[in-house]
Motif scaffolding. Sequence first.
Motif, short mmCIF file in Angstrom:
data_model
loop_
_atom_site.label_atom_id
_atom_site.label_comp_id
_atom_site.label_asym_id
_atom_site.label_seq_id
_atom_site.Cartn_x
_atom_site.Cartn_y
_atom_site.Cartn_z
N ARG A 45 0.80 -1.23 0.00
CA ARG A 45 0.00 0.00 0.00
C ARG A 45 0.83 1.27 0.00
NH1 ARG A 45 -5.03 -1.52 3.98
NH2 ARG A 45 -5.52 -3.44 2.90
N LEU A 46 0.20 2.33 -0.49
CA LEU A 46 0.82 3.65 -0.50
C LEU A 46 1.26 4.02 0.91
CD1 LEU A 46 1.38 6.32 -2.09
CD2 LEU A 46 -0.86 7.08 -1.31
N GLY A 47 2.47 4.52 1.03
CA GLY A 47 2.98 4.92 2.34
C GLY A 47 3.81 3.84 3.01
N ARG A 48 3.71 2.62 2.49
CA ARG A 48 4.48 1.53 3.11
C ARG A 48 5.44 0.88 2.12
NH1 ARG A 48 -0.45 -1.73 5.82
NH2 ARG A 48 -1.77 0.07 6.14
N LEU A 49 5.49 1.42 0.91
CA LEU A 49 6.38 0.85 -0.12
C LEU A 49 7.64 1.67 -0.22
CD1 LEU A 49 4.28 0.00 -3.31
CD2 LEU A 49 6.02 -1.44 -2.26
N THR A 50 8.77 1.07 0.06
CA THR A 50 10.01 1.84 0.02
C THR A 50 10.67 1.75 -1.35
OG1 THR A 50 11.33 -0.06 0.67
CG2 THR A 50 10.45 1.29 2.46
N ILE A 67 -0.63 -0.94 -6.68
CA ILE A 67 -0.54 -0.59 -5.26
C ILE A 67 -1.95 -0.50 -4.66
CG2 ILE A 67 1.64 0.65 -5.50
CD1 ILE A 67 -0.23 3.23 -4.98
N GLY A 68 -2.01 -0.68 -3.35
CA GLY A 68 -3.27 -0.50 -2.64
C GLY A 68 -3.26 0.85 -1.92
N LEU A 69 -4.41 1.23 -1.40
CA LEU A 69 -4.52 2.48 -0.64
C LEU A 69 -5.20 2.17 0.68
CD1 LEU A 69 -6.02 5.05 -3.20
CD2 LEU A 69 -3.64 4.90 -2.44
N ALA A 85 2.28 9.99 -2.16
CA ALA A 85 2.08 9.73 -3.60
C ALA A 85 3.21 10.36 -4.42
CB ALA A 85 0.73 10.26 -4.04
N ARG A 86 3.58 11.60 -4.06
CA ARG A 86 4.70 12.27 -4.75
C ARG A 86 5.98 11.45 -4.60
NH1 ARG A 86 3.43 17.93 -5.53
NH2 ARG A 86 2.12 18.70 -3.87
N GLN A 87 6.23 11.01 -3.36
CA GLN A 87 7.45 10.24 -3.10
C GLN A 87 7.47 8.92 -3.86
OE1 GLN A 87 7.99 9.81 1.12
NE2 GLN A 87 8.21 12.02 1.41
N LEU A 88 6.31 8.28 -3.89
CA LEU A 88 6.22 6.99 -4.58
C LEU A 88 6.52 7.14 -6.07
CD1 LEU A 88 5.52 3.95 -4.37
CD2 LEU A 88 3.19 4.56 -4.99
N ILE A 104 -8.60 0.46 -5.42
CA ILE A 104 -9.41 1.27 -4.50
C ILE A 104 -9.88 0.37 -3.34
CG2 ILE A 104 -11.56 2.62 -4.32
CD1 ILE A 104 -9.74 3.99 -6.27
N PRO A 105 -9.77 0.84 -2.09
CA PRO A 105 -10.23 0.00 -0.97
C PRO A 105 -11.74 -0.27 -1.01
CG PRO A 105 -9.10 1.98 -0.19
CD PRO A 105 -9.28 2.14 -1.65
N TYR A 106 -12.14 -1.29 -0.30
CA TYR A 106 -13.57 -1.63 -0.25
C TYR A 106 -13.92 -1.97 1.20
CZ TYR A 106 -11.17 -6.09 -0.70
OH TYR A 106 -10.28 -7.12 -0.53
N GLY A 107 -15.19 -1.82 1.53
CA GLY A 107 -15.64 -2.12 2.90
C GLY A 107 -17.10 -1.77 3.04
#
Length: 302
Positions: A45-50, A67-69, A85-88, A104-107
Amino acid sequence: MKMKKIAGLFFVIFWALYLSGCSMFPAGPQPSDVNHWQVGTSAGRLGRLTENQLAQLKQAGFDCIEIGLDRIRSADDFAAKIEQARQLQQSAQITGIKIWSIHIPYGRDIDISLCDPANREKALEEVSRMISLCEYIKPEKLVIHASFEPVPENERAQRFEACKESLAVLVKTAAVYNARLTVECLPRTCLGNTSSEILDLINAIDGLEVCCDVNHLLQETPQEFIKRVGSPITTLHISDYDGVDERHWLPGQGIINWNNVLDSLVNIEYQGPFMFESAGTAREKIEVWNKLKTDYLLSVDK
Ligand SMILES: [Zn+2]
């Protein structure tokens, strides 16, 4: 007389070109087309991918990723995601790996088929914000679920109509960012659980495309689905299963006939990547992909 000679000459040229296999007469889909497909994998997911993880995927042989969000819970959260997102995108450029798609997440409360207008509007607002992240991430495709689950039978028709209205709006939002919205085929009681329901959605909404998750099809085989839906399938989720429920196993560990799946994709002239959404390490997935290709090409060569 002169006209006859000219016509005769054209006839000879026509046959000469035809027999020589001239590109004026394209041969149509060929099994060897699989050699041109890119290979991808879902990659967190975004924010956890280095950047390091992206570099490792590239080195393993992947061309692209999905990627997931996570959910967007507040304005601060949204601002943080824009920065991520910019960093990715920067890391993707440095490592040479393409971000092909965003899931896109679902729930329960982020369901675009909700019948209650206020609740559905809330879900649409959040999904639209997620789509706006495409400005920085620049994916080709967005993958969305037509509903959460379970969908009670007596609500199905109404939920289906609500879903269509939502998808029509979201296709346009995605287009603003040059991304295409793809609706994913789903298992169990979810909306979009058969080729008939997916065809109903894409026939109703201009510009809507399809993500074929081959391990979600519980009422038909993946090759039947691919043949029926055809060219609107522009992205994939690849894994294996037992035909009873989704399993997301590595291909080869379940019941899917991969030669038939590859053949049906070749026949619809599929152009997207072979996108894994399965268990297994990066290395295992690349090995499996090479084996699936080799087996398929050998099978059509016989
Ligand atoms: Zn999937």
